[in-house]
Every structure is written in structure tokens, then in C-alpha cells.
Scaffold this motif. Sequence first.
Motif, short mmCIF file in Angstrom:
data_model
loop_
_atom_site.label_atom_id
_atom_site.label_comp_id
_atom_site.label_asym_id
_atom_site.label_seq_id
_atom_site.Cartn_x
_atom_site.Cartn_y
_atom_site.Cartn_z
N GLU A 60 0.86 -1.18 0.00
CA GLU A 60 0.00 0.00 0.00
C GLU A 60 0.90 1.23 0.00
O GLU A 60 1.69 1.43 0.93
CB GLU A 60 -0.90 -0.01 1.24
CG GLU A 60 -2.15 0.82 1.10
CD GLU A 60 -3.27 0.29 2.00
OE1 GLU A 60 -3.88 1.11 2.70
OE2 GLU A 60 -3.54 -0.93 1.98
N LYS A 62 1.31 5.51 -0.63
CA LYS A 62 0.67 6.82 -0.75
C LYS A 62 1.59 7.70 -1.59
O LYS A 62 2.77 7.86 -1.27
CB LYS A 62 0.44 7.42 0.63
CG LYS A 62 -0.08 8.87 0.63
CD LYS A 62 1.04 9.84 0.94
CE LYS A 62 0.54 11.27 1.11
NZ LYS A 62 1.64 12.24 1.30
N ASP A 64 1.82 11.51 -3.57
CA ASP A 64 1.20 12.83 -3.73
C ASP A 64 0.74 13.03 -5.17
O ASP A 64 1.25 12.39 -6.10
CB ASP A 64 2.20 13.92 -3.33
CG ASP A 64 2.29 14.07 -1.82
OD1 ASP A 64 1.52 13.40 -1.11
OD2 ASP A 64 3.14 14.85 -1.34
N ARG A 73 3.08 6.72 -9.64
CA ARG A 73 1.70 6.27 -9.54
C ARG A 73 1.42 5.18 -10.57
O ARG A 73 0.73 4.19 -10.28
CB ARG A 73 0.74 7.45 -9.71
CG ARG A 73 0.86 8.48 -8.58
CD ARG A 73 -0.30 9.45 -8.56
NE ARG A 73 -0.33 10.34 -9.73
CZ ARG A 73 0.30 11.49 -9.82
NH1 ARG A 73 1.07 11.92 -8.82
NH2 ARG A 73 0.20 12.24 -10.91
N LEU A 84 -2.88 5.08 -2.94
CA LEU A 84 -3.63 6.13 -2.27
C LEU A 84 -3.05 7.48 -2.67
O LEU A 84 -1.84 7.68 -2.65
CB LEU A 84 -3.54 5.96 -0.74
CG LEU A 84 -4.02 4.63 -0.17
CD1 LEU A 84 -3.74 4.57 1.32
CD2 LEU A 84 -5.50 4.43 -0.45
N PRO A 86 -3.63 11.71 -1.96
CA PRO A 86 -4.35 12.71 -1.15
C PRO A 86 -5.31 13.52 -2.01
O PRO A 86 -5.04 13.80 -3.18
CB PRO A 86 -3.23 13.59 -0.58
CG PRO A 86 -2.00 12.75 -0.66
CD PRO A 86 -2.17 11.89 -1.87
N PHE A 95 -7.58 10.74 1.72
CA PHE A 95 -7.12 9.91 0.61
C PHE A 95 -8.23 9.62 -0.38
O PHE A 95 -9.41 9.59 -0.03
CB PHE A 95 -6.64 8.54 1.10
CG PHE A 95 -5.47 8.55 2.03
CD1 PHE A 95 -4.29 9.19 1.69
CD2 PHE A 95 -5.54 7.90 3.23
CE1 PHE A 95 -3.22 9.17 2.55
CE2 PHE A 95 -4.48 7.88 4.10
CZ PHE A 95 -3.31 8.52 3.76
N LYS A 97 -8.57 6.22 -2.98
CA LYS A 97 -7.98 4.97 -3.44
C LYS A 97 -8.24 4.84 -4.93
O LYS A 97 -9.39 4.91 -5.37
CB LYS A 97 -8.59 3.78 -2.69
CG LYS A 97 -8.07 2.43 -3.13
CD LYS A 97 -8.75 1.32 -2.34
CE LYS A 97 -8.31 -0.05 -2.82
NZ LYS A 97 -8.99 -1.14 -2.06
N VAL A 133 -0.13 2.18 5.43
CA VAL A 133 0.71 2.61 4.32
C VAL A 133 2.14 2.10 4.53
O VAL A 133 2.73 2.33 5.59
CB VAL A 133 0.69 4.15 4.19
CG1 VAL A 133 1.65 4.61 3.10
CG2 VAL A 133 -0.73 4.63 3.89
N VAL A 136 5.66 6.08 1.56
CA VAL A 136 5.13 7.41 1.30
C VAL A 136 6.03 8.08 0.27
O VAL A 136 7.26 8.11 0.42
CB VAL A 136 5.09 8.25 2.59
CG1 VAL A 136 4.68 9.69 2.29
CG2 VAL A 136 4.15 7.63 3.61
N GLU A 160 -0.35 16.05 5.89
CA GLU A 160 -0.87 14.75 5.48
C GLU A 160 -0.17 13.63 6.24
O GLU A 160 -0.82 12.68 6.72
CB GLU A 160 -0.69 14.55 3.98
CG GLU A 160 -1.62 15.42 3.13
CD GLU A 160 -1.12 15.56 1.71
OE1 GLU A 160 -0.11 14.88 1.34
OE2 GLU A 160 -1.69 16.36 0.95
N MET A 164 -1.78 11.02 8.94
CA MET A 164 -1.66 9.57 8.81
C MET A 164 -1.16 8.95 10.11
O MET A 164 -1.58 7.87 10.50
CB MET A 164 -0.73 9.22 7.64
CG MET A 164 -1.34 9.44 6.28
SD MET A 164 -0.37 8.70 4.94
CE MET A 164 1.08 9.76 4.94
#
Length: 388
Positions: A60, A62, A64, A73, A84, A86, A95, A97, A133, A136, A160, A164
Motif C-alpha cells: 500500500e 501513498k 502525492d 503512480r 492512495l 491525497p 485519501f 484509493k 501505508v 510514502v 498529510e 496519517m
Amino acid sequence: MEPREGVSKQDIREQIWDYMESQNLADFPRPVHHRIPNFKGSYVACQNIKDLEAFARTQEVKVDPDKPLEGVRLLALQSKKTLLVPTPRLRTGLFNKIIPPPGATKDVLRRCATSEGVRNHSAPVGLDSRVLVDLVVVGSVAVSEKGWRIGKGEGYADLEYAMMVSMGAVGPGTPVVTIVHDCQVVNIPETLLEDHDLTVDYILTPTRVITTGCERPKPAGITWSKISWEMLGKIPILRSLRCREEQAGKDVTLRDEPRHLPATPSIVRKPRGLPPPELGSGQVEDAPSNTVYVGNLPRNARVSELKTALGVLGVAPLRLTWQGPQRRAFLHYRDAASAQRALLCLQGFHLGANALKVARARQQRASDLVGGHAEEPHPDHRPSIADP
């Protein structure tokens, strides 16, 4: 390029932005000032994350929503990791998803990794969701090889991360990666860092993978003394977290809130001497209510949209009475305290383009709220975030 002595964070930002513009080191959007720069070679830099064991073992991640992180991504989606992202400026939650359509091709995944894809192929993640998460990824304007980071100055990446932590979604060992152009790696005086500033463990550039070995502790949660009333008013999910932490006994006094005042936003009461509003049939004046009135719903709003928003904020009611044609709804909570918490969290919240009107509903007979024919309740004492 090295910052001169005695500089501030803003000096370093301006120096980086000016240099990247003068050397034509960025792609659209331009100019790069007041942005996380979308530098040329960002996709090459993003590919370097495949060399990190931290990325290989993550489930998982996260990332930006900044343009130069689009490549990460995409890699996360191609690797079938939970991605995830933001929400912009945290207006509607923390978040989203990303959920690609079944059988998505590489071209479809590429679109899902863009800002448009984040809007069209995502579902909100609420405060009560069990999010853990593993990695990050944040954008930066400047970063040092020691792991000190400078963002564009609005503080959202720091906030953020702190949120979290408060949710239990990250821990002290969760690695943080930033992706920048080589010219953005500069010396940053440690004296510029504050306790709420996020540091990074890895720096990826088009030519380098830097392990910072940073031992400076990351934020251990939200530093409420750095949060203003204005920011609290703009971010509903932040208000929800504040309510939770206040109930847990933590000091949630804001930056511009006098210490002798209670931390909970004050209640604006009706002036004395005014006659009470007329009551609808069956209403009991001044009875404590566990029902919240929500008005000014968008004309085309659906009950599922409101339920989703309430879930994201962590204030889902036990029962919801929907009166869509009247553009209103009633939220029924377990007790008056839960209703008050929802009321505070919903102040200033937007559903679509509409700012919702929320108020404590006076007690009504249950039959008055069935079938969409209830009288609109008069708000009891309507709360707002008062100026300190």
C-alpha cells in the motif's frame, strides 16, 4: 547550485525556481514558481524506485498528486499495489484509493495515474478505514542529501503525514521517498527545520538514488499549535481528527487560540429578547437532540454521495432520513455528543459546489421524519468557528 548563508526556506525555494526557469529544466505547467516543479526527466527518476527494496515489498503506497510523481503512480498500479492519493488541499477527505477498471490496459493505467484519472477512477477512504501505508512518496522543491526537505510552503505534505500518524496509517519505520531533479538536491541548514517538518529516507533523481540515512524523527502526529482557525475551517477531516484527539484528552489548542479558552469551537447563541421560532408539529422545544439537519444539498445529489462524505469524515450516523426533493437530510446519531461532534466536523463542508447548511435539529416525533414530509426543523443553537 548551493544556497548562500543565512537564507530562509523561501529564499531556497525562489533560488531553485529561478534556476529551473532560467535553465529551462521544467515541463508544463510553467512557470514553476509556487509549484512542485514538473522537471524534465521526471519519468526516468520515477523508474529508479523499482531499485528500492522498500518499493518492492510494499503493498500500500501513498503518492502525492504532483505531476512529476505520475510515473510512480503508474508503476504502483502496474505492480498491482494499492495506490492512495491525497485529495487536493484535503477539501473532501484525506485519501482517494485509485481503482482502475477491470482489465485495464497500460494506456488506461497511464490515464488512471494522472490527475484526471485520480478524479474519475477513485473512491474516498474514510477515517475509520483500516489503512496501513508501507511507503510514502512526496514531491519537493528542495532536499538535502541528509534528508532535510522543503516543500512549496503550504505545509500539506507535512500535515498529510501527521494526519496519517494520528490515524495509525504510518509508523516511525515507514520509509519516505522524494523525487526531484538533480539541481534540487542542495545543502539545507538544519536550523531551518522544525519538529513538524517531514524528512525523507530516499531521494531519486534522473541520475542518482540517494539513501539519506536520516535519523531525525519524523512528525509524531499533528502539532495543533501550528494549525490556525482558518486552516481548520477549510479542512473538514482535520476538524474530525481534532474532535477525536480532544476526546482522547490531548491538547488541541490552535496557534491563534488563547490558552484560557476551551479548545472546542464556541457556540454562537441567539440574542436574548428575540421570540422563539415557530415549532413544527411534534417538536419539543429545548429538548437535547441527537439529530443533525443538513440543508442546501445539490439539486442532483444522491443519498450515496452524502453517505460517502460522512464516512470519509468519520461521522456516519446510525440512520439517515433523506429528503432529496427538499434538498435536505436528517442524520440520527446514538447520542447528543455524537451529533455535536458531527455538527462541528460538517461546518463549512461542501458537497459538490454547495456549502452544506448544518444545524442541531430539535427533537421531533419519528413519524415526522418518515416519507420525506417532515417540517423543516428550526436550528437550535447553531455552532460556528468563532474568532478568538
